[in-house]
Design a protein around this motif. Structure first.
Motif, PDB file in Angstrom:
ATOM      1  N   SER A   7      32.402 -32.808  74.841  1.00  0.00           N
ATOM      2  CA  SER A   7      32.170 -33.945  75.464  1.00  0.00           C
ATOM      3  C   SER A   7      30.489 -34.341  75.345  1.00  0.00           C
ATOM      4  N   ASN A   8      29.925 -32.990  75.657  1.00  0.00           N
ATOM      5  CA  ASN A   8      28.299 -33.337  75.716  1.00  0.00           C
ATOM      6  C   ASN A   8      27.729 -33.524  74.195  1.00  0.00           C
ATOM      7  N   TRP A   9      28.350 -32.885  73.287  1.00  0.00           N
ATOM      8  CA  TRP A   9      28.001 -33.193  71.867  1.00  0.00           C
ATOM      9  C   TRP A   9      28.200 -34.716  71.478  1.00  0.00           C
ATOM     10  N   PHE A  10      29.317 -35.230  71.965  1.00  0.00           N
ATOM     11  CA  PHE A  10      29.391 -36.760  71.583  1.00  0.00           C
ATOM     12  C   PHE A  10      28.576 -37.568  72.651  1.00  0.00           C
ATOM     13  N   LYS A  11      28.355 -37.073  73.675  1.00  0.00           N
ATOM     14  CA  LYS A  11      27.445 -37.978  74.599  1.00  0.00           C
ATOM     15  C   LYS A  11      26.117 -37.736  74.018  1.00  0.00           C
ATOM     16  N   ASN A  12      25.474 -36.640  73.692  1.00  0.00           N
ATOM     17  CA  ASN A  12      24.137 -36.488  73.118  1.00  0.00           C
ATOM     18  C   ASN A  12      24.001 -37.255  71.683  1.00  0.00           C
ATOM     19  N   ARG A  13      24.950 -37.109  71.040  1.00  0.00           N
ATOM     20  CA  ARG A  13      24.853 -38.017  69.650  1.00  0.00           C
ATOM     21  C   ARG A  13      24.831 -39.348  69.657  1.00  0.00           C
ATOM     22  N   ARG A  14      25.636 -40.018  70.524  1.00  0.00           N
ATOM     23  CA  ARG A  14      25.415 -41.645  70.815  1.00  0.00           C
ATOM     24  C   ARG A  14      24.037 -41.688  71.494  1.00  0.00           C
ATOM     25  N   GLN A  15      23.612 -41.256  72.204  1.00  0.00           N
ATOM     26  CA  GLN A  15      22.213 -41.307  72.659  1.00  0.00           C
ATOM     27  C   GLN A  15      21.131 -41.144  71.724  1.00  0.00           C
TER      28      GLN A  15
ATOM     29  N   TRP B 290      34.450 -36.446  62.916  1.00  0.00           N
ATOM     30  CA  TRP B 290      35.457 -37.169  64.156  1.00  0.00           C
ATOM     31  C   TRP B 290      34.307 -38.465  64.717  1.00  0.00           C
ATOM     32  N   TYR B 291      32.978 -38.427  64.844  1.00  0.00           N
ATOM     33  CA  TYR B 291      32.140 -39.015  65.500  1.00  0.00           C
ATOM     34  C   TYR B 291      32.135 -40.345  64.499  1.00  0.00           C
ATOM     35  N   ILE B 292      31.900 -40.035  63.063  1.00  0.00           N
ATOM     36  CA  ILE B 292      31.906 -41.233  62.252  1.00  0.00           C
ATOM     37  C   ILE B 292      33.443 -42.220  62.352  1.00  0.00           C
ATOM     38  N   GLN B 293      34.569 -41.668  62.763  1.00  0.00           N
ATOM     39  CA  GLN B 293      35.798 -42.272  62.799  1.00  0.00           C
ATOM     40  C   GLN B 293      35.735 -42.955  64.269  1.00  0.00           C
ATOM     41  N   ASN B 294      35.336 -42.148  65.240  1.00  0.00           N
ATOM     42  CA  ASN B 294      35.458 -42.754  66.542  1.00  0.00           C
ATOM     43  C   ASN B 294      34.214 -41.936  67.555  1.00  0.00           C
ATOM     44  N   PRO B 295      33.287 -42.843  67.928  1.00  0.00           N
ATOM     45  CA  PRO B 295      32.221 -42.113  68.651  1.00  0.00           C
ATOM     46  C   PRO B 295      32.598 -42.124  70.255  1.00  0.00           C
ATOM     47  N   TYR B 296      33.893 -42.631  70.541  1.00  0.00           N
ATOM     48  CA  TYR B 296      34.596 -42.337  71.719  1.00  0.00           C
ATOM     49  C   TYR B 296      35.821 -41.661  71.908  1.00  0.00           C
ATOM     50  N   PRO B 297      36.150 -40.520  71.519  1.00  0.00           N
ATOM     51  CA  PRO B 297      37.244 -40.185  71.501  1.00  0.00           C
ATOM     52  C   PRO B 297      37.989 -39.864  72.762  1.00  0.00           C
ATOM     53  N   ALA B 298      39.311 -39.791  72.749  1.00  0.00           N
ATOM     54  CA  ALA B 298      40.033 -39.674  74.117  1.00  0.00           C
ATOM     55  C   ALA B 298      40.050 -38.445  74.353  1.00  0.00           C
TER      56      ALA B 298
ATOM     57  N   ASN C  61      42.311 -36.093  75.109  1.00  0.00           N
ATOM     58  CA  ASN C  61      43.096 -35.337  74.511  1.00  0.00           C
ATOM     59  C   ASN C  61      42.701 -34.957  73.037  1.00  0.00           C
ATOM     60  N   ILE C  62      42.009 -35.783  72.453  1.00  0.00           N
ATOM     61  CA  ILE C  62      41.542 -35.482  70.977  1.00  0.00           C
ATOM     62  C   ILE C  62      40.189 -34.687  71.344  1.00  0.00           C
ATOM     63  N   LYS C  63      39.478 -34.766  72.335  1.00  0.00           N
ATOM     64  CA  LYS C  63      38.314 -33.951  72.611  1.00  0.00           C
ATOM     65  C   LYS C  63      38.811 -32.451  72.945  1.00  0.00           C
ATOM     66  N   ARG C  64      39.991 -32.363  73.469  1.00  0.00           N
ATOM     67  CA  ARG C  64      40.672 -30.938  73.689  1.00  0.00           C
ATOM     68  C   ARG C  64      40.941 -30.340  72.265  1.00  0.00           C
ATOM     69  N   ASP C  65      41.588 -31.186  71.567  1.00  0.00           N
ATOM     70  CA  ASP C  65      41.983 -30.760  70.067  1.00  0.00           C
ATOM     71  C   ASP C  65      40.774 -30.094  69.225  1.00  0.00           C
ATOM     72  N   LEU C  66      39.753 -31.178  69.463  1.00  0.00           N
ATOM     73  CA  LEU C  66      38.413 -30.846  68.676  1.00  0.00           C
ATOM     74  C   LEU C  66      37.903 -29.667  69.042  1.00  0.00           C
ATOM     75  N   ALA C  67      37.826 -29.332  70.400  1.00  0.00           N
ATOM     76  CA  ALA C  67      37.118 -28.112  71.158  1.00  0.00           C
ATOM     77  C   ALA C  67      38.204 -26.914  70.550  1.00  0.00           C
ATOM     78  N   GLU C  68      39.425 -26.937  70.214  1.00  0.00           N
ATOM     79  CA  GLU C  68      40.307 -25.973  69.965  1.00  0.00           C
ATOM     80  C   GLU C  68      39.737 -25.595  68.478  1.00  0.00           C
ATOM     81  N   ALA C  69      39.713 -26.655  67.500  1.00  0.00           N
ATOM     82  CA  ALA C  69      39.611 -26.547  66.285  1.00  0.00           C
ATOM     83  C   ALA C  69      38.106 -26.003  65.926  1.00  0.00           C
ATOM     84  N   ALA C  70      37.177 -26.403  66.869  1.00  0.00           N
ATOM     85  CA  ALA C  70      35.798 -26.104  66.493  1.00  0.00           C
ATOM     86  C   ALA C  70      35.277 -24.797  67.001  1.00  0.00           C
TER      87      ALA C  70
END
Length: 105
Positions: free
Chosen positions: A72-80, A45-53, A55-64
């Motif tokens: 949210s923290n994973w995306f923030k840390n990865r961008r950093q 997902w990060y490759i597609q969009n490093p700033y997901p909305a 609602n997408i974060k909630r879906d990702l959380a459920e899937a993962a």
């Protein structure tokens, strides 16, 4: 030592004075908190969009199998981390900033 159990500071000092040999531990700390499946989902997902909305974060959380905050923290840390890597690459490509002054009198 001296008939008493070692405390945290004493253990630290012993480890510092007598580090483990390279055959046992090379000093690298590869510590992954999330399972490979979760990391793969987030990476894709990060490759597609490093700033997901949100609602997408909630879906990702459920899937993962994570919480939305963890995602949210994973995306923030990865961008950093990516920003830091980019800065290091830019620094490596620049010539030395040293300069000399010459005076023609």
């Amino acid at each position: 030592l001296r008939g008493r159990p070692l405390g945290a500071v004493d253990k630290y000092r012993v480890r510092k004075k007598y580090p483990l040999p390279k055959s046992i531990w090379d000093g690298s700390q590869n510590n992954h908190c999330f399972k490979e499946k979760a990391r793969t989902i987030l990476r894709e997902w990060y490759i597609q969009n490093p700033y997901p909305a949100p609602n997408i974060k909630r879906d990702l959380a459920e899937a993962a199998g994570l919480t939305p905050t963890q995602v949210s923290n994973w995306f923030k840390n990865r961008r950093q981390r990516d920003r830091m890597t980019q800065k290091q690459v830019e620094q490596a490509g620049k010539p030395e900033s040293g300069f000399t002054l010459s005076h023609d009198i």
